[in-house]
Design a protein around this motif. Sequence first.
Motif, PDB file in Angstrom:
ATOM      1  N   THR A 129       0.512  -1.474  -0.471  1.00 18.33           N
ATOM      2  CA  THR A 129       0.429  -0.035   0.158  1.00 18.33           C
ATOM      3  C   THR A 129       1.223   1.346  -0.054  1.00 18.33           C
ATOM      4  O   THR A 129       0.091   2.011  -0.703  1.00 18.33           O
ATOM      5  CB  THR A 129      -1.065   0.442   0.900  1.00 18.33           C
ATOM      6  OG1 THR A 129       0.127   0.183   2.184  1.00 18.33           O
ATOM      7  CG2 THR A 129      -2.162  -1.303   1.479  1.00 18.33           C
ATOM      8  N   SER A 130       1.874   0.854   1.247  1.00 14.86           N
ATOM      9  CA  SER A 130       2.584   2.354   1.227  1.00 14.86           C
ATOM     10  C   SER A 130       3.458   2.347  -0.411  1.00 14.86           C
ATOM     11  O   SER A 130       3.633   3.555  -1.232  1.00 14.86           O
ATOM     12  CB  SER A 130       3.501   2.801   2.092  1.00 14.86           C
ATOM     13  OG  SER A 130       4.762   1.406   1.881  1.00 14.86           O
ATOM     14  N   LEU A 131       4.059   1.109  -1.180  1.00 18.12           N
ATOM     15  CA  LEU A 131       4.131   1.305  -2.224  1.00 18.12           C
ATOM     16  C   LEU A 131       3.871   1.853  -3.915  1.00 18.12           C
ATOM     17  O   LEU A 131       3.706   2.978  -4.622  1.00 18.12           O
ATOM     18  CB  LEU A 131       4.792   0.098  -3.167  1.00 18.12           C
ATOM     19  CG  LEU A 131       5.769  -0.109  -3.797  1.00 18.12           C
ATOM     20  CD1 LEU A 131       7.111   0.529  -3.914  1.00 18.12           C
ATOM     21  CD2 LEU A 131       6.538  -1.411  -4.074  1.00 18.12           C
ATOM     22  N   ALA A 132       2.201   1.875  -3.188  1.00 18.47           N
ATOM     23  CA  ALA A 132       1.234   2.115  -4.468  1.00 18.47           C
ATOM     24  C   ALA A 132       0.782   3.752  -4.552  1.00 18.47           C
ATOM     25  O   ALA A 132       1.333   4.330  -5.086  1.00 18.47           O
ATOM     26  CB  ALA A 132       0.041   1.458  -4.346  1.00 18.47           C
ATOM     27  N   LYS A 133       1.073   3.717  -3.256  1.00 17.34           N
ATOM     28  CA  LYS A 133       1.398   5.620  -2.541  1.00 17.34           C
ATOM     29  C   LYS A 133       1.999   6.371  -2.711  1.00 17.34           C
ATOM     30  O   LYS A 133       1.854   7.321  -3.609  1.00 17.34           O
ATOM     31  CB  LYS A 133       0.775   5.964  -0.916  1.00 17.34           C
ATOM     32  CG  LYS A 133      -0.572   5.443  -0.361  1.00 17.34           C
ATOM     33  CD  LYS A 133      -0.525   5.337   1.335  1.00 17.34           C
ATOM     34  CE  LYS A 133      -2.020   4.921   1.529  1.00 17.34           C
ATOM     35  NZ  LYS A 133      -2.240   4.948   2.913  1.00 17.34           N
ATOM     36  N   ARG A 134       3.453   5.797  -2.957  1.00 16.82           N
ATOM     37  CA  ARG A 134       4.490   6.288  -3.361  1.00 16.82           C
ATOM     38  C   ARG A 134       5.030   6.352  -4.562  1.00 16.82           C
ATOM     39  O   ARG A 134       5.327   7.195  -5.441  1.00 16.82           O
ATOM     40  CB  ARG A 134       6.140   5.870  -2.951  1.00 16.82           C
ATOM     41  CG  ARG A 134       6.875   6.835  -3.145  1.00 16.82           C
ATOM     42  CD  ARG A 134       8.085   6.180  -2.123  1.00 16.82           C
ATOM     43  NE  ARG A 134       8.230   4.702  -3.054  1.00 16.82           N
ATOM     44  CZ  ARG A 134       9.295   3.911  -4.029  1.00 16.82           C
ATOM     45  NH1 ARG A 134       9.232   5.302  -4.743  1.00 16.82           N
ATOM     46  NH2 ARG A 134       9.198   2.880  -4.376  1.00 16.82           N
TER      47      ARG A 134
END
Length: 65
Positions: A31-36
Amino acid sequence: MTRGNQRETDRAKAAKKQAALNKSKAKESNTSLAKRKEADAEILRAKQKKRDEEKAAEAAAKSIK
């Protein structure tokens, strides 16, 4: 073998160092990778839009002359 067990101890030392490096790396969740990635893409889109506007303004200035 002229080096004795030095090669084996060096390998063990290198493996231990590599394991410590891998352990210390922060793992990024999906999720944090997608947000970044989305945030980076938004920044690039904004840069592209600005560049397009500058080119359009430059073209308009050239056509006026």
